[in-house]
Design a protein around this motif. Structure first.
Motif: not given
Length: 637
Positions: A504-511, A492-497, A522-528
């Protein structure tokens, strides 16, 4: 300096009366007059004579000289408090006369008669006389049983007469008054050991300077003379103390109850203190020993870039906070959509349509299969608006199934929800016991120990509050569950930060891959929002916002190769390239996905609106402890 003597320990006494004279009668009209005359009166004298008998009873005679004016007076009533309220056991031998006329006890209400009625705490007297104007003298006599406060042989103690000869709520001026106390043969007041002054005292309006006190008759007769008129609202009290043991005076019933009240009060305060401290400490100890997760000794890094196990998002969300809440239910929707079971599209009316793309239940967990059944029933397509007011009653079963999933995975021993409910029930039961204890203790304890009921029920109430508050934190995990939580917290700490740990330019497939877990955390808004500005982020293949491209069967676009639906499909466009064909661009695409998650959660928890409507003084020096008997009020009408 004079000593302060404690005669009888007592928390509080009610001011009591021996005679409550409030005489009521209708005003008579003068012949030929159209208006009633004004009625008034005052006491020219109010004398009280108290004779102490060998057995401790007191014979009291009140002589009242009144001056009436205006309309005549014809009847009256009085009340004498008894028991603990009046500091006496009983009132007997009641007699009344006016000059040579002796009133007879009768219920006829005829002039020259009086009637006595008794209750558990009061003696009531009603009497009737010929219309009275001018000066009249009434003499009342009665015997007070158990009116002496019995002391001990200890230094400074003794037996005591403490009497409120004239109460404070008399409605007229008392011009003169003399109170006399007569002690038996060979009995005289105690003396102060330092200066030999008698232990006698009189107070008028709380001031001893308004009373002249004289001891005569070889110390047996004490006279208290009022030096100034006594106004309404002012009382006249007298007190005398004599050595204990000279007279064989038994302890009165009311005094014994009071002494017992002191014992009960001490015991009650000790027990209340134990409950006040021990109850909350017991709850805290239960949490410390049974409510905390076990120590595992596992060393977990600050973050984990991948899910640490194959637990589904809803189970992870329930494990982390020990609550199966709405975000866990929504994460199941996103997870099933990602795995090819559901597609979601948005129509022109901003309503979302769910389509069932895979009817097979093979490989689904029980709560996932139940979720699909609850959403679609026998259909393969369902509008979100159709679930309004119809899905909320299905949530409790889904939540319970998620708790059962934790148990079946060996993450907890008991359902966290049942643990919390157990402690809420315990808190409610303790509150009920507190209320019952308060009512019961007030009923059985002496009046002066009634405060014990407040202390005891208050201590139980505090324990109930601790049980209710700490009950929220009582669910705990097994060793396996504690290890899993530690690992998933790192993820969760990884997803939050993620921007701190990932380019991020190489992390698109993780979305889309981690969107179900972000939703459960509960991180859906910040994740999007984090990925709305990342180029080449693939659009979730299961979501079609309004205004983008063709809508396929059920609103579902072909999934890319290896998506879980099988087969080969063309690659999906990215968020930024797809958004270029939409009004509002990439922000609109992201806002649409966020709106879908929010509206789905709001609709699924919605319940029908309620149809119900609502409408709108003490003495200084001399003596301490105890309270006077007698008192009451005087009046004529």
């Amino acid at each position: 300096m004079r000593k302060i003597y404690r005669v009888l320990p007592k928390k509080s006494f009610l001011t009591v009366s021996l005679f409550l004279f409030v005489l009521l009668l209708g005003a008579l009209f003068m012949p030929g007059s159209a208006a009633a005359q004004t009625k008034s009166f005052y006491w020219e004298r109010f004398d009280v004579d108290i004779t102490l008998l060998e057995n401790g009873d007191m014979e009291i005679v009140e002589t009242q000289v009144l001056n009436f004016s205006g309309a005549p007076f014809t009847f009256g009533y009085g009340a004498i408090l008894t028991g603990s309220a009046g500091n006496n056991d009983n009132i007997t031998n009641i007699e009344l006369r006016e000059g040579d006329l002796v009133y007879q006890e009768s219920s006829s209400n005829a002039p020259g008669t009086f009637e006595v009625s008794r209750s558990s705490s009061e003696v009531r007297i009603d009497w009737y006389f010929e219309p009275a104007l001018g000066q009249h003298t009434y003499t009342f006599s009665y015997t007070v049983e158990g009116g002496v406060i019995v002391g001990t042989l200890d230094e400074g103690s003794g037996d005591q007469i403490f009497w409120k000869a004239i109460p404070s709520d008399h409605p007229g001026r008392i011009q003169n008054s003399t109170v006399t106390i007569r002690l038996p043969e060979s009995v005289e007041p105690q003396r102060y050991t330092d200066d030999g002054t008698y232990l006698v005292e009189g107070l008028a309006a709380g001031n001893s300077n308004l009373v002249e006190t004289e001891v005569g008759g070889n110390g047996r007769i004490i006279t208290y003379t009022l030096l100034e008129p006594l106004l309404p609202g002012q009382a006249f009290e007298v007190r005398v103390q004599f050595p204990h043991g000279i007279l064989d005076i038994p302890t009165s019933s009311w005094q014994a109850r009071q002494q017992n009240a002191d014992v009960y009060g001490l015991i009650g305060l000790v027990l209340s203190g134990l409950v006040f401290i021990g109850g909350p400490l017991t709850i805290v100890a239960l949490w410390y020993t049974r409510g905390r997760d076990p120590e595992t000794g596992l060393i977990v890094p600050e973050y984990l870039p991948e899910p640490p196990s194959n637990l589904r998002p809803a189970v992870v969300g329930t494990l982390v906070d020990e609550k199966a809440d709405m975000r866990d239910i929504i994460s199941t929707l996103v997870d099933l959509a990602q795995r090819g079971y559901i597609s979601i599209s948005e129509n022109k009316a901003k309503n979302h349509v769910f389509a069932l793309e895979n009817t097979s239940r093979a490989g689904l967990r029980p709560y996932e299969a139940q979720f699909l059944t609850d959403v679609f029933g026998s259909k393969t397509e369902r509008k979100l608006s159709e679930l309004r007011y119809k899905f909320a009653n299905k949530l409790p079963r889904l939540r319970n199934m998620l708790y059962d999933e934790l148990i079946s995975e060996g993450l907890v021993d008991r359902s966290p929800d049942k643990v919390r409910t157990t402690y809420i029930v315990v808190a409610v039961l303790i509150l009920i016991v507190a209320v019952i204890a308060f009512i019961g203790l007030v009923a059985i304890l002496p009046e002066d120990a009634a405060y014990v009921a407040c202390c005891g029920s208050g201590a139980l109430g505090l324990t109930a509050i601790f049980a209710g508050v700490f009950g929220r934190f009582m669910p705990n995990k097994t060793a396996k569950g504690a290890e899993e939580k530690a690992k998933w917290d790192a993820f969760r700490n990884y997803l939050q930060n993620i921007e701190a740990y990932q380019n991020m330019d190489e992390a698109g497939e993780l979305f889309e891959k981690y969107l179900p877990y972000a939703t459960a955390f509960g991180l859906d808004r910040t994740w999007i929002r984090k990925f709305s500005g990342v180029p080449h982020t693939p659009i979730p293949p299961w979501y079609t916002p309004y205004g983008y491209g063709p809508v396929y069967h059920g609103g579902h676009r072909p999934r890319p190769t290896g998506s879980g639906s099988g087969g080969t499909a063309p690659s999906l466009p990215s968020l930024d390239s797809a958004a270029s064909s939409m009004a509002g661009g990439l922000e609109s695409m992201s806002a649409g996905l966020t709106r879908m998650l929010n509206s789905t959660a709001s609709t699924m928890r919605s319940t029908p609106p309620s149809t119900s409507s609502s409408s709108s003084g003490g003495f200084s020096g001399g003596f301490s402890g105890g309270s006077s008997g007698g008192g009451g009020s005087r009046g004529f009408g």
